[in-house]
Design a protein around this motif. Structure first.
Motif, PDB file in Angstrom:
ATOM      1  N   ILE A 142       0.847  -1.183   0.000  1.00 34.12           N
ATOM      2  CA  ILE A 142       0.000   0.000   0.000  1.00 34.12           C
ATOM      3  C   ILE A 142       0.888   1.240   0.000  1.00 34.12           C
ATOM      4  O   ILE A 142       1.711   1.416   0.904  1.00 34.12           O
ATOM      5  N   ILE A 143       0.721   2.076  -1.004  1.00 36.26           N
ATOM      6  CA  ILE A 143       1.558   3.264  -1.170  1.00 36.26           C
ATOM      7  C   ILE A 143       0.679   4.509  -1.166  1.00 36.26           C
ATOM      8  O   ILE A 143      -0.311   4.591  -1.903  1.00 36.26           O
ATOM      9  N   GLY A 144       1.044   5.476  -0.348  1.00 35.70           N
ATOM     10  CA  GLY A 144       0.402   6.782  -0.363  1.00 35.70           C
ATOM     11  C   GLY A 144       1.336   7.773  -1.033  1.00 35.70           C
ATOM     12  O   GLY A 144       2.484   7.926  -0.614  1.00 35.70           O
ATOM     13  N   SER A 145       0.871   8.424  -2.077  1.00 36.53           N
ATOM     14  CA  SER A 145       1.711   9.334  -2.855  1.00 36.53           C
ATOM     15  C   SER A 145       1.250  10.774  -2.635  1.00 36.53           C
ATOM     16  O   SER A 145       0.151  11.155  -3.031  1.00 36.53           O
ATOM     17  N   GLY A 146       2.111  11.556  -1.982  1.00 38.46           N
ATOM     18  CA  GLY A 146       1.800  12.952  -1.721  1.00 38.46           C
ATOM     19  C   GLY A 146       3.077  13.699  -1.391  1.00 38.46           C
ATOM     20  O   GLY A 146       4.162  13.329  -1.846  1.00 38.46           O
ATOM     21  N   LEU A 147       2.957  14.729  -0.561  1.00 34.40           N
ATOM     22  CA  LEU A 147       4.111  15.514  -0.132  1.00 34.40           C
ATOM     23  C   LEU A 147       3.864  16.016   1.283  1.00 34.40           C
ATOM     24  O   LEU A 147       2.719  16.298   1.658  1.00 34.40           O
ATOM     25  N   THR A 148       4.936  16.158   2.054  1.00 34.02           N
ATOM     26  CA  THR A 148       4.784  16.709   3.398  1.00 34.02           C
ATOM     27  C   THR A 148       4.600  18.227   3.363  1.00 34.02           C
ATOM     28  O   THR A 148       4.160  18.827   4.340  1.00 34.02           O
ATOM     29  N   TYR A 149       4.935  18.845   2.233  1.00 29.22           N
ATOM     30  CA  TYR A 149       4.690  20.277   2.013  1.00 29.22           C
ATOM     31  C   TYR A 149       4.160  20.422   0.597  1.00 29.22           C
ATOM     32  O   TYR A 149       4.757  19.909  -0.359  1.00 29.22           O
ATOM     33  N   HIS A 150       3.022  21.122   0.458  1.00 21.93           N
ATOM     34  CA  HIS A 150       2.480  21.319  -0.891  1.00 21.93           C
ATOM     35  C   HIS A 150       1.745  22.655  -0.961  1.00 21.93           C
ATOM     36  O   HIS A 150       0.512  22.716  -0.919  1.00 21.93           O
ATOM     37  N   ASN A 151       2.522  23.711  -1.031  1.00 18.16           N
ATOM     38  CA  ASN A 151       2.001  25.057  -1.228  1.00 18.16           C
ATOM     39  C   ASN A 151       2.671  25.604  -2.476  1.00 18.16           C
ATOM     40  O   ASN A 151       3.852  25.961  -2.453  1.00 18.16           O
TER      41      ASN A 151
END
Length: 244
Positions: A142-151
């Motif tokens: 199971i992979i979650g694809s995002g970012l810890t900072y996204h502004n």
């Protein structure tokens, strides 16, 4: 830029206890009114960006889908009382094909995608992850694809560095909690973190972490690595037993 991220993702399969039978990917680039699962046997590509070089619109990641896994995901979510739909046309967006092309460049591991649910309710996404936890014992990664900072307005600005670092430290403390209940509480109340809304004006790139954390059960998380790009940290976390 991103050289360390590329190297770390390429090395990830060797850290796993075994080769996954299939991958369930939750990307910050797909949301729907209900949790929605991709059911295509041969998922197409989703070039969900603009203004990039022409060759980036011809990238191909021909991994097969996994309709049986999609049906299992749908059953687990619906059995937990969560509304779930299916989409036979959804393809791989760059939150899916970029990391997976580094991890499995031969595109020979089946992939199913799960959307976020519009509204981004953190507790609901943790609950979805908890419903999907049995998949981990069935050989599914199971992979979650995002970012810890996204502004998008903050990338590349000096003043964004301390904001991004402080919020990443909060997330790191959260996923490192020995108690799953304490971890989940910190994630549900992520807006209490320093600079939370500066780091995530819209939390589409944060909520995939909630699903993965929910699926982790009692396993404590840890930072796998932290890269830096555009003056902000980009952290990757893992849950569960990794290979030595």
């Amino acid at each position: 830029m991103f050289a360390r991220t590329a190297a770390e993702f390429a090395a990830l399969p060797a850290r796993l206890p075994s080769r996954p039978k299939a991958i369930l990917a939750i990307s910050g680039h797909w949301e729907a009114p209900d949790f929605t699962v991709s059911t295509a046997e041969r998922p197409p590509m989703e070039y969900d960006y603009y203004g990039f070089p022409e060759h980036t619109y011809h990238i191909s990641y021909p991994a097969p889908g996994a309709p049986a896994l999609a049906a299992r995901v749908k059953d687990l979510l619906s059995s937990s009382g969560l509304g779930v739909s299916e989409d036979a046309a959804r393809g791989f967006d760059h939150g899916v094909f970029v990391p997976l092309s580094l991890m499995y460049p031969q595109a020979d591991v089946p992939v199913v995608m799960l959307s976020l649910r519009s509204g981004y309710d953190a507790a609901e996404h943790i609950r979805a992850g908890q419903a999907l936890a049995p998949l981990r014992d069935e050989g599914i990664l199971i992979i979650g694809s995002g970012l810890t900072y996204h502004n998008m307005r903050g990338f590349g600005r000096d003043e964004s560095t301390p904001v991004a670092e402080a919020f990443e430290a909060y997330l790191n403390r959260a996923i490192s909690q020995k108690s799953a209940a304490a971890r989940n509480d910190m994630l549900v109340h992520w807006e209490n973190g320093p600079g939370a809304r500066l780091a995530h004006p819209r939390e589409d790139h944060l909520v995939p972490l909630m699903v993965v954390a929910g699926a982790a059960g009692e396993h404590t998380g840890r930072a796998l690595f932290i890269d830096h790009a555009m003056k902000v940290p980009m952290a990757s976390y893992e849950f569960g037993a990794a290979a030595a």
